[in-house]
Design an enzyme around this catalytic site. Structure first.
Site, PDB file in Angstrom:
ATOM      1  N   GLN A   1     -53.474-100.331 -83.993  1.00 28.33           N
ATOM      2  CA  GLN A   1     -52.759-100.611 -82.738  1.00 28.33           C
ATOM      3  C   GLN A   1     -52.289-102.053 -82.686  1.00 28.33           C
ATOM      4  O   GLN A   1     -51.184-102.329 -82.218  1.00 28.33           O
ATOM      5  CB  GLN A   1     -53.668-100.326 -81.527  1.00 28.33           C
ATOM      6  CG  GLN A   1     -54.033 -98.870 -81.347  1.00 28.33           C
ATOM      7  CD  GLN A   1     -52.836 -97.971 -81.037  1.00 28.33           C
ATOM      8  OE1 GLN A   1     -51.791 -98.422 -80.575  1.00 28.33           O
ATOM      9  NE2 GLN A   1     -52.976 -96.690 -81.306  1.00 28.33           N
TER      10      GLN A   1
ATOM     11  N   LYS B   1     -46.869 -96.251 -86.355  1.00 27.46           N
ATOM     12  CA  LYS B   1     -47.037 -96.977 -85.085  1.00 27.46           C
ATOM     13  C   LYS B   1     -46.299 -98.309 -85.135  1.00 27.46           C
ATOM     14  O   LYS B   1     -46.029 -98.922 -84.119  1.00 27.46           O
ATOM     15  CB  LYS B   1     -48.523 -97.226 -84.820  1.00 27.46           C
ATOM     16  CG  LYS B   1     -49.316 -95.932 -84.657  1.00 27.46           C
ATOM     17  CD  LYS B   1     -50.733 -96.225 -84.270  1.00 27.46           C
ATOM     18  CE  LYS B   1     -51.678 -95.100 -84.567  1.00 27.46           C
ATOM     19  NZ  LYS B   1     -51.555 -93.970 -83.655  1.00 27.46           N
TER      20      LYS B   1
ATOM     21  N   ASP C   1     -59.571-102.611 -88.120  1.00 26.15           N
ATOM     22  CA  ASP C   1     -58.639-101.520 -87.886  1.00 26.15           C
ATOM     23  C   ASP C   1     -57.509-102.092 -87.027  1.00 26.15           C
ATOM     24  O   ASP C   1     -57.684-102.318 -85.826  1.00 26.15           O
ATOM     25  CB  ASP C   1     -59.373-100.376 -87.169  1.00 26.15           C
ATOM     26  CG  ASP C   1     -58.431 -99.234 -86.821  1.00 26.15           C
ATOM     27  OD1 ASP C   1     -57.210 -99.360 -87.049  1.00 26.15           O
ATOM     28  OD2 ASP C   1     -58.927 -98.210 -86.295  1.00 26.15           O
TER      29      ASP C   1
ATOM     30  N   CYS D   1     -58.508 -89.170 -79.472  1.00 29.30           N
ATOM     31  CA  CYS D   1     -59.390 -89.299 -80.658  1.00 29.30           C
ATOM     32  C   CYS D   1     -60.500 -90.317 -80.413  1.00 29.30           C
ATOM     33  O   CYS D   1     -60.900 -91.055 -81.331  1.00 29.30           O
ATOM     34  CB  CYS D   1     -58.609 -89.680 -81.904  1.00 29.30           C
ATOM     35  SG  CYS D   1     -57.553 -88.371 -82.483  1.00 29.30           S
TER      36      CYS D   1
HETATM   37  C1  LIG Z   1     -57.217 -97.648 -83.364  1.00 28.08           C
HETATM   38  C2  LIG Z   1     -56.758 -96.541 -84.281  1.00 28.08           C
HETATM   39  N1  LIG Z   1     -57.345 -96.406 -85.471  1.00 28.08           N
HETATM   40  C3  LIG Z   1     -56.961 -95.456 -86.343  1.00 28.08           C
HETATM   41  C4  LIG Z   1     -55.955 -94.575 -86.027  1.00 28.08           C
HETATM   42  C5  LIG Z   1     -55.546 -93.532 -87.016  1.00 28.08           C
HETATM   43  O1  LIG Z   1     -54.226 -93.710 -87.380  1.00 28.08           O
HETATM   44  P1  LIG Z   1     -53.486 -92.592 -88.263  1.00 28.08           P
HETATM   45  O2  LIG Z   1     -53.618 -91.312 -87.505  1.00 28.08           O
HETATM   46  O3  LIG Z   1     -52.097 -93.064 -88.345  1.00 28.08           O
HETATM   47  O4  LIG Z   1     -54.195 -92.572 -89.553  1.00 28.08           O
HETATM   48  C6  LIG Z   1     -55.342 -94.658 -84.785  1.00 28.08           C
HETATM   49  C7  LIG Z   1     -54.302 -93.683 -84.381  1.00 28.08           C
HETATM   50  O5  LIG Z   1     -54.036 -93.467 -83.243  1.00 28.08           O
HETATM   51  C8  LIG Z   1     -55.736 -95.683 -83.901  1.00 28.08           C
HETATM   52  O6  LIG Z   1     -55.160 -95.813 -82.711  1.00 28.08           O
END
Ligand SMILES: Cc1ncc(COP(=O)(O)O)c(C=O)c1O
Length: 405
Positions: free
Chosen positions: A198, A221, A195, A365
């Site tokens: 960030q 982001k 993932d 989250c």
């Molecule tokens: C580490 C990480 N993974 C996944 C996501 C999900 O990203 P999105 O909401 O753009 O799908 C985020 C969003 O803040 C994140 O920080």
């Protein structure tokens, strides 16, 4: 003789029109890019340029505007591929990271008792899909929130179908030892998903060197538009995934008796895609590439160091992942502010209302992390290429004022 610029990224500030915004007549200090980042002018121009000059569907029309749209859309795929050293055929455009992870989770054909290794601090988007489609097995956390990555090897079992971890957590900002856990998974023939939601804005990413099987990123982001994201997959991995949406554009042939799927990546892009989003993302990653991702990383790590140094000096502030070694943190810090009668969301709001400083407040989250550390929310300050040490000093001064009241 001109002096070398001490902060070569400082001049990027002028590229971001949003940074001119004022609240109550005073200029903002933007420290919230981990949530969503301001856009440079070149991204805004790429999106409006598409609307003004092209606006046509891709892979469908036969007229000139449609050809131009298709070319711009596919060029954006190439830009994104080069940004992470992938082939364009390995880049699937999604809505965001969340959709990329869901696509893998549903396409792998997981069963309820299959296991996916995660950490307890993963963003919900890299936790919920594994919970729902299989069984998520989290590795433990140190008392300050840092995952015990060394546990990964011991958690792998014949039931493990995937290891899925953030390269940089949105709450800690710590740079994870990606190579080690991917190697541990591969040693047992298990694929790995990174993932990079960030990390992609702060570190150079080379999917070949990293040898990950899947990687996800979110456009918004990465200085790009919202509603566009990327799923990278090794070609053979993508070919083995079942598409999770079906419809227009993802089949080569559709007849009474049978249908034939498009090649990857288009088979995963059913329906009209976010064309302008992809074009804007292409512009965003070329902007970052022009700055140089090594320079971006140096800048980010420097700001991370400044953040922890300034925050540590304030009595009444506790930083998560304070044990992260120097140089292993991007320009992001999450902390708890001990101020009588004020919750963490109140602190974030006060920073905005009194000081025009924009940060995040709440659970980001990452409920599991907060639950395990018994925290009722935290405050998060996060930087991007346009931030300076002066922004962090402003935050530190404002926080000092808040805790001393
Ligand atoms: C580490 C990480 N993974 C996944 C996501 C999900 O990203 P999105 O909401 O753009 O799908 C985020 C969003 O803040 C994140 O920080």
């Amino acid at each position: 003789m001109t002096q070398p610029d001490a902060n070569p990224l400082a001049r990027t500030r002028a590229d971001f029109p949003l940074l001119q915004r004022c609240i109550d007549g005073r200029p903002i200090t933007h420290l919230d890019s981990a949530s969503t980042a301001p856009k440079p002018r070149c991204v805004i121009d790429a999106v409006t340029g598409f609307y003004l000059e092209h606006t046509a569907n891709v892979h469908r029309g036969v007229h000139v505007l449609s050809e131009e749209s298709t070319e711009l859309f596919e060029r954006a795929r190439q830009e994104v591929a080069s940004f992470i050293n992938a082939a364009p055929s390995e880049i699937v455009f999604t809505r965001n990271s969340t959709e990329g992870i869901n696509l893998v989770a549903s396409g792998l054909g997981l069963r309820e008792d299959d296991e996916v290794i995660v950490t307890a601090l993963e963003h919900h988007s890299n936790y919920m899909p594994w919970r729902v489609h299989a069984h998520a097995v989290p590795v433990g956390l140190l008392p300050d929130g840092v995952p015990r990555y060394e546990e990964i090897g011991g958690r792998l079992s014949p039931k493990t179908r995937l290891v899925a971890l953030a390269q940089v957590s949105n709450t800690l900002g710590a740079i994870a030892p990606v190579a080690g856990w991917i190697a541990a998974a591969h040693a047992q023939g298990i694929p790995a998903l990174v993932d990079a939601s960030q990390s992609a804005s702060h570190l150079p990413i080379d999917v070949r060197a990293m040898d990950c099987d899947f990687l996800v990123m979110s456009g918004h982001k990465l200085l790009g538009p919202s509603g566009i994201g990327v799923l990278y997959g090794k070609r053979e991995r993508l070919e083995a995934l079942a598409p999770y949406q079906v419809g227009g554009g993802m089949v080569k042939l559709h007849e009474e008796e049978h249908f034939v799927l498009q090649d990857v990546p288009w088979r995963f892009e059913a329906g009209t895609p976010n064309i302008e989003g992809a074009i804007g993302l292409g512009a965003a990653v070329s902007y970052l590439r022009n700055l140089g991702m090594e320079a971006v990383q140096r800048h980010s790590v420097k700001l991370g160091r400044r953040l922890v140094t300034r925050l540590r000096a304030i009595k009444g502030i506790e930083i998560l992942a304070d044990s992260v070694p120097d140089g292993q943190r991007i320009g992001l810090a999450t902390f708890i502010v001990h101020a009588p009668g004020l919750g963490q969301e109140n602190i974030a709001r006060l920073l905005c209302d009194r000081h025009q400083i924009l940060v995040s407040g709440g659970y980001h989250c990452a409920h599991m992390l907060h639950h395990r550390l018994k925290l009722e929310g935290t405050v998060r300050a996060s930087t991007h290429v346009f931030n300076t040490e002066a922004d962090i000093d402003r935050l530190a001064e404002a926080l000092t004022e808040i805790v001393e009241v």
